[in-house]
Design an enzyme around this catalytic site. Structure first.
Site, short mmCIF file in Angstrom:
data_model
loop_
_atom_site.label_atom_id
_atom_site.label_comp_id
_atom_site.label_asym_id
_atom_site.label_seq_id
_atom_site.Cartn_x
_atom_site.Cartn_y
_atom_site.Cartn_z
N ALA A 21 12.99 51.89 24.93
CA ALA A 21 13.62 51.04 24.17
C ALA A 21 13.66 49.52 24.54
O ALA A 21 13.73 48.65 23.63
CB ALA A 21 15.19 51.45 24.65
N GLY A 75 17.51 51.83 14.85
CA GLY A 75 17.50 52.32 16.39
C GLY A 75 17.45 51.02 17.09
O GLY A 75 18.07 49.94 16.74
N PHE A 76 16.92 51.05 18.46
CA PHE A 76 17.13 49.85 19.15
C PHE A 76 16.27 48.71 18.61
O PHE A 76 16.73 47.57 18.72
CB PHE A 76 16.40 50.27 20.56
N GLY A 77 15.13 48.81 18.16
CA GLY A 77 14.17 47.90 17.48
C GLY A 77 15.01 47.37 16.28
O GLY A 77 15.01 46.14 16.08
N GLY A 109 15.02 51.87 9.31
CA GLY A 109 15.49 52.36 10.69
C GLY A 109 16.35 51.27 11.51
O GLY A 109 16.16 50.13 11.65
N GLU A 113 16.23 65.26 32.97
CA GLU A 113 17.68 64.95 32.98
C GLU A 113 18.48 66.10 32.27
O GLU A 113 19.38 66.44 32.85
CB GLU A 113 18.01 63.53 31.96
N ASP A 118 8.95 52.40 18.77
CA ASP A 118 8.24 53.62 19.03
C ASP A 118 6.92 53.78 18.03
O ASP A 118 5.98 54.23 18.32
CB ASP A 118 8.87 54.76 19.09
N VAL A 174 13.86 56.94 3.36
CA VAL A 174 12.68 56.39 2.67
C VAL A 174 11.52 57.33 2.14
O VAL A 174 11.18 58.12 3.34
CB VAL A 174 12.23 55.25 3.82
#
Length: 455
Positions: free
Chosen positions: A323, A19-21, A17, A176, A306, A85
């Site tokens: 995040a 993403g942010f991490g 992954g 939003e 997450d 995966v």
């Protein structure tokens, strides 16, 4: 084996992954004596907090996505493989993917989250979601296609269903996108569709809890509700959508809202991967980790962001799926992996709460900072814009987003109302059927307990 990755004497850290991490961890390991391998089904990093702006035509998709390989240009210990995966084989320290098996010395799961439909099958089959760039583009096309259909129908009930938009979930995403849609109804859509009476268009925001923005302060919740009222959004609190069929979103056995546009933003599950011990999977399909992000029983497997369920004294129900948590997890784990390589003990993770924020519409936002600091309105809106602009990956993305925002602000217009990829419910059902078949194949072959397999 290893999908043509170079043989190295250095330990291999496989990150699932980007993403942010996952992105932050790979960057933090750039000078570490390890081989870093990132696996992701997309070849780009996706800035999820701005997906709703892609869905409503405020930004184009390439403004919030950045090629993974370009991000890591010049990082000599970095390698990327585009793959799904399928499972983890911890006995052989192998990740089984759609392009082959990849061996690891250390494995980090940074798979993020998936939409949680809470077992409501009719909603999962028919509702739109906003968890990926394809989702956002599909939603944008679907909404504008329905406006085109509304021009053609003479049936009042059908026309109303095509115009109404129901957003489920009163968290930041729901608030939003509802605010953005209401602003479009007021400033943008009348120019494009003068033949439609857009006073009949209703934007509903449905929240099962007693307030919008549940995790935020009471002041932010009240301000958000007031802003929604000013925009003409119909907010239904303490209300749950129970099923969705025949263009009707039912909030009781008999009561419903007529709509062709149901947007589900009500919750998320962790995107766990088959092959982990059953006892490691906890609520919302998140992976239990200890205070240095290690999966119990698997000393060389870690989870961040997450998908990781970590509790602290201050947060016994787990750290929030945000995040900043993922990025702080990544920073600490990068340091701990290097400590482990030196034979040192890892240090416990300590979460620093930087606050939270949500934008409602032009000049309307709410911001909560530590020590009960709260502000709103124009200053909150500027703060939200600045933080998100600075967090975007890539100089070009920052410039393009800033130009698009400036154009939209001064012209009260959004130029990206394009139906480039027409979308229908049949496409949605075909895609979900394909995913269900993949899910059954993977879980039947590899794991008797059906987990989520998307990464």
């Amino acid at each position: 084996m290893d999908t043509n990755l170079p043989v190295s004497s250095q330990p291999r850290v496989v990150i699932v992954g980007c993403g942010f991490g996952g992105l932050r961890l790979a960057q933090q390991l750039r000078k570490a004596p390890v081989q870093v391998v990132v696996i992701d089904r997309n070849n780009y990093h996706n800035f999820q907090p701005l997906l709703y702006q892609v869905a409503t035509g405020a930004l184009e998709a390439d403004s919030i996505a950045y090629p993974i390989r370009k991000i890591f240009t010049g990082q000599k210990n970095f390698f990327y493989r585009m793959a799904d995966v399928q499972r983890i084989d911890s006995a052989s320290n192998t990740v089984v993917t759609s392009v082959g098996d990849i061996r690891y010395d250390y494995l980090v799961l940074a798979t993020g989250s998936l939409t949680n439909f809470f077992g409501l099958e009719s909603i999962e089959r028919n509702a739109m979601q906003i968890k990926s760039i394809p989702n956002a583009l599909n939603l944008r096309s679907f909404i504008f296609q329905n406006f085109e259909k509304a021009l053609l129908t003479e049936d009042p009930a059908e026309k109303q269903a095509l115009l109404n938009i129901v957003v489920v979930g009163g968290g930041p995403t729901g608030v939003e996108i509802s605010g953005s849609l209401a602003e479009m109804r007021r400033s943008v859509l009348p120019k494009d569709y003068p033949e439609l009476n857009l006073k009949n268009m209703q934007v509903y925001l449905v929240e099962a809890g007693p307030a919008l923005l549940g995790p935020m302060s009471k002041a932010s919740q009240d301000d958000a509700k007031r802003y929604m009222d000013e925009l003409g959004v119909r907010v239904l609190l303490n209300t749950s959508i129970k099923r969705y069929e025949d263009s009707r979103a039912y909030y009781s056995d008999t009561d419903f809202i007529r709509t062709e546009n149901l947007v589900w933003a009500a919750g998320v599950n962790g995107a766990e991967v088959p092959g982990l011990p059953v006892e490691a999977i906890t609520r919302n399909k998140r992976i239990t980790v200890n205070s240095w992000n290690q999966v119990p029983g698997l000393p060389n497997v870690f989870a961040i962001g997450d998908v990781a369920f970590m509790t602290t004294d201050d947060m016994p129900k787990g750290l929030p799926m945000l995040a900043p948590v993922a990025q702080q997890h990544a920073d600490q784990l990068a340091a701990n992996l290097q400590r482990l390589l030196r034979g040192e003990s890892p240090q416990d993770f300590k979460y620093f709460n930087k606050g939270s924020m949500a934008i409602v519409s032009r000049n309307k936002a709410v911001v909560d900072l530590p020590k009960d600091v709260h502000f709103r309105g124009f200053f909150g809106w500027l703060t939200w814009l600045f933080v998100h602009l600075m967090t975007l990956v890539g100089f070009r993305n920052k410039v393009v987003a800033l130009i698009d925002w400036a154009f939209s602000y001064f012209s009260t217009d959004q130029a990206l109302r394009l139906i480039i990829r027409p979308f229908s419910r049949k496409d949605m059902k075909d895609d979900q059927g394909k995913k269900s078949a993949e899910h059954r194949t993977a879980t039947t072959e590899y794991n008797p307990t059906p987990p989520a397999i998307q990464v």
